[in-house]
Design an enzyme around this catalytic site. Structure first.
Site, mmCIF file in Angstrom:
data_model
loop_
_atom_site.group_PDB
_atom_site.id
_atom_site.type_symbol
_atom_site.label_atom_id
_atom_site.label_comp_id
_atom_site.label_asym_id
_atom_site.label_seq_id
_atom_site.Cartn_x
_atom_site.Cartn_y
_atom_site.Cartn_z
ATOM 1 N N GLY A 58 3.567 -1.387 6.578
ATOM 2 C CA GLY A 58 3.812 -1.070 5.312
ATOM 3 C C GLY A 58 2.890 -1.624 4.242
ATOM 4 C CG ASP B 96 6.491 -8.763 -7.575
ATOM 5 O OD1 ASP B 96 7.083 -7.839 -7.819
ATOM 6 O OD2 ASP B 96 5.473 -8.013 -6.411
ATOM 7 N N GLY C 141 1.535 -1.964 -0.207
ATOM 8 C CA GLY C 141 1.685 -3.187 -1.244
ATOM 9 C C GLY C 141 1.358 -2.837 -2.234
ATOM 10 C CE LYS D 54 -1.032 -9.149 1.043
ATOM 11 N NZ LYS D 54 -0.034 -9.924 0.325
#
Length: 826
Positions: free
Chosen positions: A520, A636, A522, A541
């Site tokens: 992923g 968010d 972001g 992450k």
């Protein structure tokens, strides 16, 4: 006194070299580590363990062994107690069993526990998932009902698993089979009581306390630290990285949101610390909101460190058959009954205080108390003298929760008054006062310096010769030392703020196999798939923005470390090494919600699945807003930040924009716009709609729900406007569909009669959540009630009237997330 420059330079070189020695060298410096072993019952242990008479510098900080009154050795791992059954020094293996698995399985804590990097489970075990709070309709399928009606099961069938609300994993031998038709709980309990074999990875154990100068001790120990809700803490308390700044018996646990320490196997919560008056106020954790704890113990305080101040000892007797010997009007004691839940018939509990209205009648009364202590279990608890004589059953609980006072010993008081820093000398095993420029035995006004002073080290190397080349080398080493020291102090502060497992960047590379698989991308970083040493698959992450102080990183880690909920992604650890920062959290196999509602996936979700996901997200937000001690506003919420596990169970993720605030605060002050275009609440862009608050998350949630039910179908966007630059058009079509009683025109063309109620309920809740004014939106706890309640109880909300706010109006200084998937399955 003046010392030659060359001598100082050589000393600096020697110090720099010592500072970078491996742990083995440091270990040899601690001579007592070679001769002192941990001993408890049949367990004997040396390096890398410590505990008992073996001080912490002799082992790794997370491998503290403890010995209870029954001579059982225990090890605290991830805030869970494990009993140590056997240690094999040759193979560096040990057998552990979770303490809560020793008794009845139904009374255990239904949580998954993980081992730190320095401990690995041997490959002879499998992870077994235990499901609990299951649907009673499936009782006949491999399940067991615990007392209280909790249904547990180990049936590994995905269809059955969906009927259970929660689950956790345990380690079982590969030869164990849970069975498909019947859960043999007796066999499972027997298997869990055997424990697991683990190995200690000494390669993962780094030097915690290599040689450092007294000046380092002064700099570190004079700086207060934070633990839970307590700030500005100093001696005698300490946490990892501050071993020399506190007494060994006063190590703090900060993981529960408050500061807690263990003395004589009893936990105490710190309520207040005042270093001006040298007073510490503690309360027994087992007596907070509970007057009848299981197996309460007496405590002996270390008087060389602290002493009780202005207290009387309250005696509580448990499990008494009679107390008639003391119940009379002439007694010197007030004897009052204490009721406990679950007391057997004929068994009573009492607490005893002094009766000042009656004259003391001599030893006869003492004899009665002595005989009472032989027939009942008693525990003595310090109580403030001012409250002792007024104790009654109705104020006993409050009095114990308000705690009692301890006073720091005179040595530390004198040291603090002389501008020193109190500490503990691991060599002499006694109090020491660190001063700016050296170490003194008592205080910084003393003329007698200890044998380890910085000045003495200088005299040892005086007279040595160093040239210009040596000066340049030393200067380089000195600058390197300062840089490392700065990084180390920053990491210590970060660890004190965030009580989670800290990984080095090298460990992050090993976990992700050098960042081999991207799952992923972001607005704040790239997400990689990784595997921990225990075999667990995780998401890592890595932040791409390394400028400044990493406020987004610290914000996300600090926020997630405060959360623990089924619908919130679990944070497992973090890395902060210079400009390299990473977050390690659980891996969810189905990735983010957006790919399932945007047509990017071949999986078509039915209305029941969509409803369960929407309800799970609502429960997660309800926990953030109302379930945490400090309210967390996410800012968010969008499909990209809702992750789904293998069973499509939703979890809220990505807290990079989150903000903490007190629950009593109704308005938040923000200097920037936070969120993703299309999901931002109107008040975030223009204050004419109202003030920014936790209701901004409610708006984003409403947009998410409407997005899920297909109200933002791009094929229908031209019905609202030909210039579809804003996401604020589509609620108008949804509302028109409700008025025309034609829920199938824009919401979904294939809704059957059974799903119509779910679709309409989600639509109504979504429209209530996106009301333009924050005061008109329901709070998240009310949203959960609406989602769980009946459709008939929901009213049609007012029509949302919003002016189009072009995205060009959003300032460049605003913090806007990229509208891409933060986490998708690779």
């Amino acid at each position: 006194m003046y010392y030659p420059l060359n001598s100082c330079l050589i000393l600096l070189l020697i110090f720099s070299l010592i500072y970078n020695l491996p742990c083995a060298s440091s270990k040899q410096g601690f001579g007592w580590c070679e001769t002192t072993q941990f001993q408890c019952g049949s367990i004997t242990a040396g390096f890398p363990f410590w505990g008992g008479n073996r001080p912490e510098p002799c082992g790794h900080s997370s491998l503290e062994l403890r010995c209870n009154s029954k001579k059982i050795t225990s090890l605290n791992i991830s805030n869970y107690e494990y009993n140590v059954i056997h240690i094999n020094k040759t193979s560096n293996t040990l057998r552990l069993v979770r303490a809560d698995f020793v008794g009845s399985f139904c009374s255990a804590t239904f949580n998954t526990t993980t081992f730190p990097p320095e401990i690995s489970e041997l490959p002879i075990y499998n992870s077994l998932t235990i499901f609990h709070h299951c649907n009673p309709r499936f009782h006949y399928v491999s399940s067991y009902t615990c007392p209280g009606g909790v249904v547990v099961s180990a049936y590994q069938n995905p269809i059955y698993q969906r009927s259970c609300q929660e689950n956790f994993t345990v380690s079982v031998p590969r030869t164990y089979s849970p069975g498909e038709k019947q859960l043999n709980l007796t066999l499972l309990e027997s298997v869990l009581r055997e424990g697991v074999e683990v190995t200690v990875n000494t390669d993962e154990i780094t030097c915690e306390e290599c040689s450092s100068s007294p000046i380092d001790h002064y700099d570190r120990c004079s700086q207060p630290f934070r633990c839970g809700d307590q700030t500005s803490l100093l001696y005698p308390f300490w946490v990892r990285g501050r071993q020399d700044c506190g007494h060994p018996e006063f190590k703090l646990n900060c993981s529960a949101g408050f500061a807690e320490l263990t003395i004589s196997s009893v936990r105490f919560r710190i309520l207040e610390v005042n270093y001006e008056s040298h007073i510490i106020r503690l309360a027994r954790s087992d007596y907070i909101d509970n007057l009848c704890p299981q197996d309460p113990l007496n405590v002996q305080f270390t008087e060389s460190v602290v002493r009780l101040a202005g207290i009387e000892m309250l005696t509580i007797f448990y499990g008494c058959k009679t107390l008639s010997v003391l119940i009379d009007h002439s007694s010197n004691y007030n004897v009052r009954k204490l009721d406990c839940v679950g007391d057997q018939k004929g068994i009573t509990n009492y607490f005893v205080t002094r009766n000042n209205s009656s004259p003391f009648r001599g030893n006869n009364e003492g004899d009665k108390l002595s005989s009472l202590r032989k027939s009942c279990k008693s525990v003595n608890i310090p109580v403030p003298l001012s409250a002792f004589n007024t104790l009654r059953p109705d104020n006993l609980k409050k009095t114990l929760e308000q705690g009692f006072e301890l006073k720091l010993n005179q040595d530390c008081s004198m040291c603090l008054e002389s501008k020193g820093a109190c500490g503990y000398n691991q060599t002499s095993r006694g109090f020491v006062c660190y001063c700016n420029g050296g170490t003194y035995e008592n205080n910084c006004s003393s003329e007698k310096r200890s044998p380890v002073t910085f000045g003495k080290e200088i005299r040892i190397v005086s007279g040595s010769v160093a040239g210009v080349v040596l000066f340049l080398v030393l200067l380089t080493l000195f600058l390197r030392f300062l840089r490392k020291r700065k990084i180390r102090l920053r990491q210590q502060k970060l660890k004190a703020l965030i009580p989670l497992e800290h990984y080095t960047y090298a460990q992050v590379k090993r976990i992700t196999k050098s960042f081999a698989e991207v799952v992923g991308r972001g607005g704040f970083g790239i997400v990689y798939k990784g595997t921990l040493s225990d075999g667990r698959v995780v998401a890592v992450k890595v932040l791409k923005d390394t400028k400044g102080n990493g406020e987004d990183f610290i914000n996300e880690v600090a926020t997630m470390s405060r959360t623990s909920h089924l619908n919130i992604v679990s944070l497992l650890g973090f890395c902060s090494e210079g400009s390299k920062r990473a977050i390690i959290y659980e891996f969810l196999g189905n990735g983010s919600l957006d790919k399932f509602i945007s047509g990017k996936s071949s999986v078509n979700m039915d209305w029941t699945a969509l409803y369960k996901i929407a309800l799970g997200v609502a429960r997660g937000l309800e926990y953030l807003h109302h379930g945490c001690k400090t309210r967390i506003v996410h800012f968010d919420i969008k499909p990209q930040n809702v992750l789904l596990d293998d069973n499509f169970f939703p979890k809220v993720s990505d807290f990079g924009l989150a903000k903490l605030c007190e629950k009593k605060e109704s308005v938040l002050s923000l200097l920037d716009t936070r969120g993703t275009v299309g999901y931002i609440a109107p008040e975030m862009i223009s204050r004419v709609y109202g003030n920014v608050s936790h209701k901004s998350d409610v708006y984003s949630y409403g947009m998410l729900v409407l997005d899920m039910i297909g109200a933002r179908n791009k094929e229908n966007a031209n019905l609202a406007s030909s210039s579809n630059t804003s996401s604020m058009y589509f609620p108008e079509w949804v509302y028109r569909d409700l008025e025309l009683a034609n829920s199938g025109r824009h919401i979904e063309n294939r809704i059957n009669s059974e799903d119509d109620d779910l679709a309409k309920k989600m639509t109504l809740v979504g429209l209530w959540c996106i009301q333009p004014s924050p005061v008109d939106r329901p709070a998240m706890n009310r949203v959960v009630e609406m989602m769980e309640g009946s459709l008939e109880a929901l009213e049609v909300p007012p029509r949302p009237v919003l002016q189009q706010i072009p995205t060009s109006n959003l300032q460049e200084s605003s913090i806007l997330s990229e509208d891409v998937s933060v986490y998708t399955e690779g």
